[in-house]
Each structure stands twice: as C-alpha cells, then as structure tokens.
Design a protein around this motif. Structure first.
Motif, PDB file in Angstrom:
ATOM      1  N   UNK A 321     -45.937  -1.795 -15.539  1.00 57.21           N
ATOM      2  CA  UNK A 321     -44.838  -0.863 -15.267  1.00 57.21           C
ATOM      3  C   UNK A 321     -45.231   0.525 -15.769  1.00 57.21           C
ATOM      4  N   UNK A 322     -45.175   1.508 -14.867  1.00 56.36           N
ATOM      5  CA  UNK A 322     -45.530   2.888 -15.205  1.00 56.36           C
ATOM      6  C   UNK A 322     -44.347   3.792 -14.856  1.00 56.36           C
ATOM      7  N   UNK A 323     -43.273   3.724 -15.623  1.00 55.38           N
ATOM      8  CA  UNK A 323     -42.022   4.387 -15.239  1.00 55.38           C
ATOM      9  C   UNK A 323     -42.110   5.896 -15.155  1.00 55.38           C
ATOM     10  N   UNK A 324     -42.889   6.518 -16.033  1.00 56.96           N
ATOM     11  CA  UNK A 324     -42.955   7.973 -16.047  1.00 56.96           C
ATOM     12  C   UNK A 324     -43.538   8.513 -14.746  1.00 56.96           C
ATOM     13  N   UNK A 325     -44.692   7.992 -14.331  1.00 59.46           N
ATOM     14  CA  UNK A 325     -45.312   8.501 -13.109  1.00 59.46           C
ATOM     15  C   UNK A 325     -44.487   8.145 -11.879  1.00 59.46           C
ATOM     16  N   UNK A 326     -43.830   6.989 -11.899  1.00 62.83           N
ATOM     17  CA  UNK A 326     -42.993   6.611 -10.755  1.00 62.83           C
ATOM     18  C   UNK A 326     -41.839   7.586 -10.560  1.00 62.83           C
ATOM     19  N   UNK A 354     -50.302  10.875 -13.596  1.00 62.26           N
ATOM     20  CA  UNK A 354     -49.070  10.710 -12.858  1.00 62.26           C
ATOM     21  C   UNK A 354     -47.904  10.759 -13.830  1.00 62.26           C
ATOM     22  N   UNK A 355     -48.105  10.115 -14.980  1.00 63.84           N
ATOM     23  CA  UNK A 355     -47.181  10.245 -16.094  1.00 63.84           C
ATOM     24  C   UNK A 355     -47.531  11.497 -16.878  1.00 63.84           C
ATOM     25  N   UNK A 356     -46.526  12.141 -17.440  1.00 67.41           N
ATOM     26  CA  UNK A 356     -46.726  13.443 -18.090  1.00 67.41           C
ATOM     27  C   UNK A 356     -47.044  13.329 -19.569  1.00 67.41           C
ATOM     28  N   UNK A 357     -47.202  12.109 -20.086  1.00 69.28           N
ATOM     29  CA  UNK A 357     -47.479  11.928 -21.508  1.00 69.28           C
ATOM     30  C   UNK A 357     -48.364  10.705 -21.701  1.00 69.28           C
ATOM     31  N   UNK A 358     -49.281  10.791 -22.674  1.00 72.89           N
ATOM     32  CA  UNK A 358     -50.113   9.634 -23.014  1.00 72.89           C
ATOM     33  C   UNK A 358     -49.508   8.830 -24.154  1.00 72.89           C
ATOM     34  N   UNK A 359     -48.268   9.138 -24.519  1.00 74.12           N
ATOM     35  CA  UNK A 359     -47.584   8.427 -25.601  1.00 74.12           C
ATOM     36  C   UNK A 359     -46.909   7.175 -25.080  1.00 74.12           C
ATOM     37  N   UNK A 362     -43.187   7.444 -25.281  1.00 72.74           N
ATOM     38  CA  UNK A 362     -42.568   8.039 -24.098  1.00 72.74           C
ATOM     39  C   UNK A 362     -42.479   7.033 -22.949  1.00 72.74           C
ATOM     40  N   UNK A 363     -43.495   6.167 -22.832  1.00 74.37           N
ATOM     41  CA  UNK A 363     -43.453   5.143 -21.787  1.00 74.37           C
ATOM     42  C   UNK A 363     -42.286   4.186 -22.023  1.00 74.37           C
ATOM     43  N   UNK A 364     -42.053   3.825 -23.284  1.00 76.87           N
ATOM     44  CA  UNK A 364     -40.918   2.956 -23.601  1.00 76.87           C
ATOM     45  C   UNK A 364     -39.602   3.638 -23.241  1.00 76.87           C
ATOM     46  N   UNK A 365     -39.487   4.914 -23.591  1.00 72.42           N
ATOM     47  CA  UNK A 365     -38.256   5.649 -23.284  1.00 72.42           C
ATOM     48  C   UNK A 365     -38.043   5.753 -21.776  1.00 72.42           C
ATOM     49  N   UNK A 366     -39.108   6.019 -21.043  1.00 72.43           N
ATOM     50  CA  UNK A 366     -38.994   6.117 -19.588  1.00 72.43           C
ATOM     51  C   UNK A 366     -38.575   4.783 -18.986  1.00 72.43           C
ATOM     52  N   UNK A 367     -39.107   3.693 -19.529  1.00 72.64           N
ATOM     53  CA  UNK A 367     -38.719   2.367 -19.043  1.00 72.64           C
ATOM     54  C   UNK A 367     -37.232   2.123 -19.268  1.00 72.64           C
ATOM     55  N   UNK A 368     -36.725   2.559 -20.410  1.00 71.92           N
ATOM     56  CA  UNK A 368     -35.296   2.422 -20.695  1.00 71.92           C
ATOM     57  C   UNK A 368     -34.464   3.268 -19.736  1.00 71.92           C
ATOM     58  N   UNK A 369     -34.910   4.494 -19.472  1.00 69.79           N
ATOM     59  CA  UNK A 369     -34.169   5.381 -18.566  1.00 69.79           C
ATOM     60  C   UNK A 369     -34.130   4.814 -17.143  1.00 69.79           C
ATOM     61  N   UNK A 370     -35.266   4.322 -16.662  1.00 68.48           N
ATOM     62  CA  UNK A 370     -35.312   3.743 -15.315  1.00 68.48           C
ATOM     63  C   UNK A 370     -34.369   2.547 -15.229  1.00 68.48           C
ATOM     64  N   UNK A 371     -34.425   1.706 -16.230  1.00 73.14           N
ATOM     65  CA  UNK A 371     -33.576   0.517 -16.229  1.00 73.14           C
ATOM     66  C   UNK A 371     -32.097   0.879 -16.327  1.00 73.14           C
ATOM     67  N   UNK A 372     -31.779   1.885 -17.123  1.00 72.34           N
ATOM     68  CA  UNK A 372     -30.387   2.347 -17.215  1.00 72.34           C
ATOM     69  C   UNK A 372     -29.902   2.885 -15.867  1.00 72.34           C
TER      70      UNK A 372
END
Length: 471
Positions: A321-326, A354-359, A362-372
């Motif tokens: 899962x790559x939520x940030x780039x998606x 594609x994602x704007x951060x290598x953290x 941040x990937x965890x936060x993006x996954x939460x935002x997408x799911x929300x």
C-alpha cells in the motif's frame, strides 16, 4: 525494593547464572511496543531485552515499574559493560524498526515535484529523465549515499529499493546500504520495451546485466543486503523478459518486486498491450510470466478485481500500500480492508517520489487518511486504526517480504532491528519536556502521538542487528 531483590527477580525470571549474564552483549531496559502474529498491539511498561550478536536471546518482564533509579538498574546489570546497558527514561520507548516495502532510491531528487500530472505523464515528464542520470557513477554515489542516510535517520531499518536500469551503479546503492548498516533489498530495474529517449535495454542485455548485478551484490557479502528481481511493470517489459526474470528468481530463490493496478489509464494500456495474456486481469499477466510467489511484492493494487485477489492469495503474493503517491498522482484510494478481508498480505511503502516523503510515519498517516476517506464514502465501513497502520509498517511489512522470521517485532529469536523513541526530544511537535511535563499518558497514547505527530527528531536511536546505525 532493594537492588538485591531486583537482581534476584531478574535472575529468577531468566533462570540463569552470573556466567550466563556475561554472555549477553547488550541489554535494553524500558517500555516496549510492538504487535503479535494476530496483529494485536502489545505494550509493556518495564522489560529487559537481552541481545547477543544482534539477535534477541531473552526477554524478562519481571521488573518493578516504579522507584528504581538508573544507577540502581545499572547495578542490577553490573555484569555487562556500562555502554552495553541502555536504560529508557520517562518518555522513551522501544518499537520495531520501520520497514519500507516500496521506494525508488533513484527518485529522491524529485521529491515534491510534478504532482500536477497523472502517473503515466509524470513518468515521462519527470521520472525517466531523472533516472537516466544514474548512468553517471559520481552522481549515483552522491545520491545513494544521501538516500540511505536519510531513510535510516527517519527510522527505516529495512528498505525495498527500486534503482535504475544501470546495474553497475545500482551496485553502489547495495554497497551504501551494507556500509551504513541498513537492511535492504536492492533491485536493478528491467525495461525492454523500446523508448525514444533510449532508456531501455534489449532482452539479452537486461538478463546479462541482471545476472552481473546479482553476482556483484553477492560479492559484497553482507547478510543485510539482498538483490531483488525488478521488472518495472508490465508496460515496460514483454512476456519473454518477464519469464526469464522469473526463472532467475526461482533458480536463486530471490524476491521479486513490481507494480500492479496503480492507475486506470495504466490498466487500460496494459490490457491493450497484453491482449493475448490478459485473462482477464493485470495480475494474470504476472501469473502467466511465473512472477507470482510468496516472495513477490506488488506495489499499489488500487483497482484490483475480485479474481485478482484470489490469484494473489493463492500465490502468497503481497500488495504494498502506497497511499501518499496514490493521492498525489490521483491514482485512487486503495481499500486495504478489502485486501485484508480477502486474506491478501499487505505491507506499506513510501513510494518516493510518487510519494512526497520518505518517512514511514508519513506513510502511516496517509494510510489512515485514505481509510478515513473511504469510511466517509461507504456505508458500514470500519477505517484502519493507528494499531493497524503500526502493524503494517512493522510486522505486516515483514510478512509481506517473507522476512517475519527475522524482524518485524521484538521477540526472542529475532534480530534486534528497533527504534528508541523519545517524546521529550526538544523542539518537536510532541515535546513534553517543558509546558506539559508530567502529562505523559498511557504507553498506547504515547505511540499514537508518535504516529500522528512525531518526526525524525523523536527517533534518537536506530538499531539494525543490535548496531546503532543512526548517523
């Protein structure tokens, strides 16, 4: 409790003698947070983790929680060298190292650029022109040194890297990871579909350079760094090349990485190109090529059909899962809960650039935002929790990569890949050292604060195989 009683308690728990104590090289004492095989969050306030030659050999939980000074604890473990005893004070805790299952080391210079484009246009306008620069060894040396140091600094103990088409300079990335102490899978990219800019290779050269790259990584001799077979995606490789790469992976028991079902235009183009093999799905192409194994990871999977989920489950192949780039490339919202419900392994990736951060935070936060967002669009939908994304970034990603026998959580028998987190680190969003001193919350709440609002300043140590590798 007197120091003698504390020592007796620890010794009783371990059932060992003084001589056995001296065998350990390191001990870490303090709170620990990780997940178990059932994805349950485990939070322990006061434990001791014993590490020998980079591997966890024992854990004791029978330590009193209060009224023990650091000097008293040091005395308890007096049979260790002083520098080998790490006491985690208030606000500090241990977690497993973060595992980035999908990122493009070559694309770090493009961070934050080109998000006005969709995937295929973005690749042509920004990504491929940058990747051609990695034919230059000097450029690759400087770029890859920065990549590995940056990702280690943000707590990535394991990284799964796409490099470039050029095998010789891709070896530089493997050398950097080995030297700096990061666990890494490094892939020389394969692309044999002709392009006007020359950024492609013949089938023969692709196979020849891939074999040479594998041998070069083997010569490095690091147990931490492995080659990974890397056909870029179906649109850049014909069936002949993919089948030959699959044979190499099988013969050498290597991991495989690629992309799948990221963008609707990509899926349409893939259907047109592979009409003979599209039976009837994108995933079926990889199956026909022999690329689907329990060591294969496919990034994205945003628009997978039900039939594809069955194929992935059958082969034990993971979706990353790559939520940030998606989001940034407007590819879509991947429904992780659907993947999990269909028993597909799911890992997490940053997908730079594609994602704007290598953290991975941040990937965890993006996954939460997408799911929300999905939960607001669908009825009776349960979004991911902070526990879910923490698991995905640690043991879940280890399972996706089939390395969960080595890393992913902190239990005896696994290697000590871990982070020490300090919520009292000065100048951070979660700094408790002054205004909110004494307001710490539960250990679970501390983890939430780190996931939602922490950054690299809160990561004070990064251990890989028991070695602190943070520069």
């Amino acid at each position: 409790m007197k120091v003698a009683k504390i020592f007796a308690s620890v010794k009783s728990q371990l059932h060992v003698s003084k001589k056995y104590h001296t065998m350990f090289r390191q001990v870490f004492v303090g709170p620990l947070i990780h997940t178990d095989e059932n994805e349950k969050l485990i939070a322990k306030e006061r434990i001791a983790v014993f590490v020998e030659d980079g591997k966890i050999v024992d854990i004791t939980e029978n330590l009193p929680k209060n009224h023990i000074s650091e000097s008293e604890l040091k005395h308890v473990f007096k049979h260790f060298q002083p520098n080998d005893v790490t006491i985690l004070n208030d606000g500090r805790f241990m977690i497993p190292g973060l595992i980035d299952c999908h990122t493009h080391a070559v694309q770090f210079p493009n961070l934050g650029v080109g998000y006005d484009k969709y995937l295929l246009d973005w690749l042509e306008s920004y990504t491929f022109p940058l990747e051609t620069k990695y034919a230059d060894a000097k450029f690759a040396e400087q770029a890859y040194d920065s990549v590995v140091k940056r990702t280690i600094g943000i707590g990535t103990t394991t990284a799964c890297y796409f490099a470039s088409l050029y095998g010789e300079t891709t070896t530089i990335l493997a050398e950097k990871a080995a030297k700096l102490g990061q666990r890494a899978f490094v892939g020389k990219v394969n692309m044999n579909i002709p392009r006007d800019d020359g950024y492609w290779e013949s089938t023969e050269k692709s196979i020849e350079d891939t074999m040479a790259f594998i041998e070069s990584v083997e010569r490095i001799g690091s147990p931490l760094v492995k080659p990974i077979i890397t056909p870029r995606f179906a649109l850049s490789c014909n069936m002949e090349l993919m089948q030959k790469l699959a044979k190499i992976a099988k013969a050498k028991d290597l991991h495989i990485q690629s992309h799948v079902s990221e963008n609707k235009a990509e899926i349409t183009a893939t259907k047109e190109y592979f009409q003979e093999y599209f039976q009837p799905s994108y995933t079926a192409i990889y199956k026909a090529a022999g690329l689907l194994t329990n060591k294969t990871i496919l990034a994205h999977g945003v628009h997978l059909e039900d039939s594809e989920l069955a194929i992935l489950k059958e082969h034990g192949t993971a979706i990353i899962h790559c939520p940030s780039s998606n989001i940034y490339l407007k590819s879509g919202l991947c429904d992780v809960q659907r993947l999990r419900a269909n028993h597909v392994k799911v890992g997490l990736g940053t997908d730079v650039s594609g994602g704007a951060s290598y953290s991975m935070l941040d990937a965890m936060r993006s996954a939460l935002l997408v799911s929300n967002c999905l939960s607001m669009m669908k009825d009776d939908y349960t979004p991911l929790s902070y526990e879910d994304v923490f698991h995905m970034a640690t043991l879940g990603s280890a399972k996706a990569l089939s390395i969960d026998d080595k890393v992913g959580n902190l239990v005896p028998g696994k290697e000590f890949d871990a982070l020490v987190v300090d919520l009292n680190a000065s100048g951070t969003f979660v700094d408790n050292s002054k205004e909110y001193k004494g307001i710490q919350g539960t250990l679970q709440e501390k983890l939430q604060r780190f996931i939602y609002s922490g950054d690299d300043r809160n990561i004070i140590s990064v251990y890989v195989q028991g070695r602190n590798v943070k520069c």
